[in-house]
Design a protein around this motif. Structure first.
Motif, mmCIF file in Angstrom:
data_model
loop_
_atom_site.group_PDB
_atom_site.id
_atom_site.type_symbol
_atom_site.label_atom_id
_atom_site.label_comp_id
_atom_site.label_asym_id
_atom_site.label_seq_id
_atom_site.Cartn_x
_atom_site.Cartn_y
_atom_site.Cartn_z
ATOM 1 N N LEU A 125 0.837 -1.192 0.000
ATOM 2 C CA LEU A 125 0.000 0.000 0.000
ATOM 3 C C LEU A 125 0.875 1.247 0.000
ATOM 4 N N ALA A 126 0.343 2.329 -0.532
ATOM 5 C CA ALA A 126 1.074 3.594 -0.570
ATOM 6 C C ALA A 126 1.060 4.256 0.806
ATOM 7 N N ALA A 127 1.932 5.242 0.997
ATOM 8 C CA ALA A 127 1.960 6.024 2.233
ATOM 9 C C ALA A 127 0.582 6.639 2.461
ATOM 10 N N PRO A 128 0.128 6.686 3.709
ATOM 11 C CA PRO A 128 0.853 6.405 4.950
ATOM 12 C C PRO A 128 0.721 4.951 5.428
ATOM 13 N N HIS A 129 0.436 4.038 4.509
ATOM 14 C CA HIS A 129 0.219 2.640 4.896
ATOM 15 C C HIS A 129 1.268 1.709 4.288
ATOM 16 N N LYS A 130 2.501 2.186 4.156
ATOM 17 C CA LYS A 130 3.525 1.397 3.480
ATOM 18 C C LYS A 130 3.946 0.166 4.277
ATOM 19 N N ASN A 131 3.526 0.081 5.541
ATOM 20 C CA ASN A 131 3.809 -1.117 6.329
ATOM 21 C C ASN A 131 2.710 -2.168 6.171
ATOM 22 N N ILE A 132 1.769 -1.943 5.250
ATOM 23 C CA ILE A 132 0.693 -2.896 4.980
ATOM 24 C C ILE A 132 0.906 -3.468 3.582
ATOM 25 N N ILE A 133 0.904 -4.793 3.484
ATOM 26 C CA ILE A 133 1.083 -5.445 2.193
ATOM 27 C C ILE A 133 -0.039 -6.441 1.933
ATOM 28 N N LEU A 134 -0.253 -6.734 0.654
ATOM 29 C CA LEU A 134 -1.173 -7.784 0.226
ATOM 30 C C LEU A 134 -0.340 -8.967 -0.236
ATOM 31 N N THR A 135 -0.591 -10.141 0.329
ATOM 32 C CA THR A 135 0.165 -11.342 -0.019
ATOM 33 C C THR A 135 -0.796 -12.485 -0.334
ATOM 34 N N PRO A 136 -0.279 -13.596 -0.837
ATOM 35 C CA PRO A 136 -1.106 -14.794 -0.963
ATOM 36 C C PRO A 136 -1.514 -15.301 0.422
#
Length: 247
Positions: free
Chosen positions: A21-32
């Motif tokens: 995710l873009a800032a301010p949520h760069k510590n959130i990812i989408l994975t399998p």
């Protein structure tokens, strides 16, 4: 392989694809989905603040429910990734191939030490056409929609999502839906029409979709019964704007 995975990134340590995710949520990812997600899934699916807004969820949510679900969604993700690997052999220089699903869907919060924790899920699926009141016609539309090949612009999709209550109110799901649509749904699946249904009164979910360009069409009462209670749904829909996306 990497080319056909575009725009997914690859975790250099695990080889796992992801979208960030873009800032301010760069510590959130989408994975399998992963084997091992079951315990956290059980915790969240037994939270009334989550299951109270979901239509087809067994309650209580037991380990066998989680095992079945993780196996189902992981198989879909694995199948999509395998198709992309095969496409890399068949089309090493392109073009990018359409797929019928997103291989990444589980939202994870990445901690400072590099570990991550499952906090949600967002995904595309073929539409159940809940806005169609006639059951025979609804089934016909579902079957016709299911037969269409990936990339067909006439496919009607739906989006399902949930987010840990601890992370509500931060704009995370709004960003996740937007990312999934623009980074994967539109370019890699050919998504052109999405219809979602929320429970009447689910203002937060409505806002997530409205902020992503969905139009609120108002109540859609198809007589659905959820855990013994009749529910009225809100219908929101989105259609690809050719002019907007060609500029």
């Amino acid at each position: 392989m990497v080319y056909q995975l575009h725009p997914l990134e690859i975790n250099p340590k695990t080889g796992e694809p992801f979208l960030r995710l873009a800032a301010p949520h760069k510590n959130i990812i989408l994975t399998p989905p992963r084997q091992g997600d079951q315990s956290v899934l059980i915790q969240h699916m037994n939270d009334p603040a989550i299951y109270g807004w979901m239509k087809r969820l067994p309650t209580p949510y037991l380990p066998e429910h989680a095992d079945f679900w993780i196996q189902f969604v992981k198989e879909e993700s694995d199948t999509t990734l395998e198709y992309l690997r095969k496409s890399a052999e068949d089309f090493p220089n392109g073009p990018l191939q359409f797929v019928g699903a997103s291989p990444v869907r589980h939202l994870r919060e990445v901690k400072e030490d590099g570990t991550d924790v499952l906090i949600g899920d967002v995904n595309f699926r073929r539409s159940p056409f809940e806005e169609v009141l006639d059951e025979v016609e609804r089934k016909r539309l579902q079957e016709d929609n299911a037969k269409k090949q990936a990339g067909d612009p006439t496919i009607q999709y739906a989006i399902g999502d949930w987010l840990a209550v601890t992370h509500h109110g931060r704009g995370i799901m709004t960003a996740a839906v937007g990312l999934l649509m623009t980074a994967w749904g539109i370019p890699r699946m050919g998504v052109r029409h999405v219809v979602v249904h929320t429970f009447a009164g689910n203002i937060g979910s409505n806002r997530v979709f409205e902020k992503n360009g969905f139009v609120n069409r108002g109540p859609s009462n198809n007589g659905i019964i959820v855990r013994g209670e009749k529910k009225v749904l809100t219908l929101l829909d989105w259609k690809y704007d050719l002019d907007e996306n060609e500029t």
